[in-house]
Design an enzyme around this catalytic site. Structure first.
Site, PDB file in Angstrom:
ATOM      1  N   ARG A  86       0.966  -1.218   0.107  1.00 19.33           N
ATOM      2  CA  ARG A  86       0.146   0.161  -0.036  1.00 19.33           C
ATOM      3  C   ARG A  86       0.903   1.265   0.132  1.00 19.33           C
ATOM      4  O   ARG A  86       0.158   2.186  -0.036  1.00 19.33           O
ATOM      5  CB  ARG A  86      -0.947  -0.148   1.194  1.00 19.33           C
ATOM      6  CG  ARG A  86      -2.023  -1.155   0.991  1.00 19.33           C
ATOM      7  CD  ARG A  86      -3.072  -1.100   1.920  1.00 19.33           C
ATOM      8  NE  ARG A  86      -3.949  -2.338   1.937  1.00 19.33           N
ATOM      9  CZ  ARG A  86      -3.835  -3.100   2.780  1.00 19.33           C
ATOM     10  NH1 ARG A  86      -2.829  -3.383   3.776  1.00 19.33           N
ATOM     11  NH2 ARG A  86      -4.511  -4.485   2.604  1.00 19.33           N
ATOM     12  N   VAL A  87       2.094   1.101  -0.020  1.00 17.52           N
ATOM     13  CA  VAL A  87       3.008   2.242  -0.014  1.00 17.52           C
ATOM     14  C   VAL A  87       3.398   2.333  -1.542  1.00 17.52           C
ATOM     15  O   VAL A  87       3.655   3.704  -1.970  1.00 17.52           O
ATOM     16  CB  VAL A  87       4.322   2.057   0.875  1.00 17.52           C
ATOM     17  CG1 VAL A  87       5.377   3.091   0.521  1.00 17.52           C
ATOM     18  CG2 VAL A  87       3.843   2.042   2.265  1.00 17.52           C
TER      19      VAL A  87
END
Length: 520
Positions: free
Chosen positions: A380-381
């Site tokens: 999710r980064v």
């Protein structure tokens, strides 16, 4: 309520200190299975360290120095009594023994001397290399840093694994879950990440903390030997709560690892903490909770099982410059049963972390190592945790592989394929081969960049699938000897500039001319 009354109450609470010595002394009324019930200790706190001793009339200082004293940890505050777990030899505790409260939350000794050592869940050395200094103590549990104290995750933590650094990048301060069935290579990914830090500049190298929870001591000893043989213990700490250790130690071990990581983070350094694995951690906590007579819920887990892991993993952070700029990166490991990611503990940890690397049993059995499922793995980064070089070359690879997996499944039912589909499948096969990597063979990011660039640019399109691995190895050897400045430019600049790309294209063309045997 009148504000002056509220202020008065607050001051009374803040200034509260027990005056009578009896308030810090209790009596053991029952003991069994490592759980002790105590009457008295009216001012006890949750997670307070207490000491059991059979000699009455001693002061707390004398009890702490006594070699016969056994430590315990308060976990239940009930109406008429408290319950604690024993952090030592439970057989030595008998009914009627004295239990003394220390007034301190359980803390472990932390120091730079821990680097290169193997310790237990209480921070005590267990590697036979002598005792560790006890200069500074860090609470084993603490509130995680708030949003204001944090900064965005934008510095990559290179794992040395092409499939991860290219498609599921991990940033310093991130929490990335490694999930899969037994024997799919979860621990191997974590260990390779630790080994790969050798390729990082010494001043940027994170301190790596490996927490072994409920594992066989022989497996941990083999892992420590591997780290020592590769020279990786110079930046590593191993925290062990083995399968033969009491459940209390298995419960505390991950928090001890987090506390050690925070010690280095608060010095402005980076730390990586691997929790191997949190499935066994949840089982140990379930065992403790049932012995403490807490109400069982789903699968007999207690109601706070989500909080058990959230308060641990929330401590991973990238601190702001004002706070020193240090970071703790968490790599929790979860074991699934028959690939069931929708089970209770896996879904809990998936919802806490910033992405997951899912290892697929079918891919593993087909010989794809690491057996990463591209469709179910996510960070999710994302590209914020990649260097410009990797971002440039690996942007398309995830999409191309996902399309290949779909077409590969479709191909089983259809014999007639159009040329474009055939070409996409052939390229996908070669990409899959490039992303294969041997055990404990991490690769520096500039070499990963070159390998992926060669695959994406079409250099390997005419290489037979079974020869892709050998061709890649020869290409890297060729670049090391003939075009070392190109690799150095990518490593130092962390990006592929126009000049570097031109030099790389020329290098690939020359490699193709000088190694015709690889190309059909």
């Amino acid at each position: 309520m009148n504000t002056t009354i509220i202020e008065k109450l607050r001051k009374e609470i803040e200034g509260f200190e027990p005056t009578a010595s009896e308030e810090r002394v209790g009596t053991v009324v029952s003991t069994g299975d490592g759980i002790v019930e105590i009457e008295g200790l009216t001012s006890a706190m949750m997670s307070e360290l207490i000491m059991f001793d059979d000699a009455d009339g001693k002061s707390l200082a004398e009890t702490l120095k006594s070699k016969t004293a056994v430590p315990g940890l308060i976990l239940n505050l009930e109406e008429d009594s408290i319950k604690a777990v024993v952090l030592g030899d439970g057989a030595r505790i008998k009914e009627g023994m004295i239990a003394r409260g220390t007034g301190k939350i359980l803390s472990i000794p932390v120091s730079n001397s821990m680097i290169g050592r193997v310790v237990n869940a209480l921070g005590e050395a267990i590697d036979g290399k002598g005792e560790l200094p006890k200069e500074k103590f860090h609470p084993i549990e603490r509130v995680a840093y708030g949003v204001i104290d944090r900064s965005p995750v934008n510095v990559p933590l290179h794992t040395g694994i092409k499939a991860i650094d290219g498609m599921v990048p991990i940033g310093r301060g991130q929490r990335e879950l490694i999930i899969g069935d037994r024997y799919t290579g979860k621990t191997t990914i974590a260990v390779d990440t630790i080994l790969n830090q050798a390729s990082e500049p010494e001043d940027e190298r994170p301190i790596c903390i490996y927490v072994a929870i409920g594992q066989k001591e022989s497996k941990v000893a083999h892992l420590v030997h591997e780290l020592e043989a590769r020279g990786a213990m110079k930046w590593s700490i191993v925290v062990v709560a083995g399968a033969s250790d009491p459940a209390a130690f298995q419960f505390l071990a991950p928090y001890a690892g987090a506390a050690i990581g925070e010690f280095f983070m608060e010095q402005g350094k980076d730390a990586l903490v691997v929790y191997d694995d949190l499935s066994k951690h949840a089982v140990a906590y379930r065992q403790l909770s049932l012995l403490l007579r807490r109400p069982p819920g789903r699968e007999a887990y207690p109601g706070d099982i989500f909080y058990l892991h959230s308060r641990l993993l929330e401590r991973a952070a990238k601190l702001s410059k004002e706070r020193g700029g240090g970071s703790v990166t968490a790599l929790p490991i979860i074991e699934t049963q028959q690939g069931d990611v929708s089970a209770y503990i896996p879904t809990n940890v998936i919802s806490i972390t910033d992405g997951q690397i899912f290892l697929d049993t079918d891919s593993f059995n087909k010989g794809t190592r690491p057996a990463i499922n591209v469709g179910l793995s996510v960070s999710r980064v994302g590209s914020s945790a990649q260097t410009k070089a990797m971002k440039k070359v690996a942007g398309k690879i995830r999409l191309e592989l996902a399309q290949f997996r779909e077409l590969e499944a479709f191909m089983q039912f259809s014999q007639d394929l159009d040329p474009e589909t055939k070409a996409r499948i052939e390229k996908g096969r070669r990409l899959s081969e490039v992303l294969k990597q041997g055990k404990h063979a991490p690769m520096a990011f500039e070499r990963q960049t070159v390998s992926i660039y060669a695959a994406i640019s079409g250099l390997l399109d005419t290489v037979p699938v079974e020869s892709v691995g050998a061709c890649e190895a020869s290409l890297l050897k060729f670049l090391d000897t003939e075009y070392a400045p190109v690799l150095a430019a990518i490593r130092d600049g962390r990006e592929v500039t126009k000049e570097t790309e031109e030099a790389l294209v020329a290098a690939l063309a020359r490699f193709k001319d000088t190694h015709p045997t690889f190309f059909a």
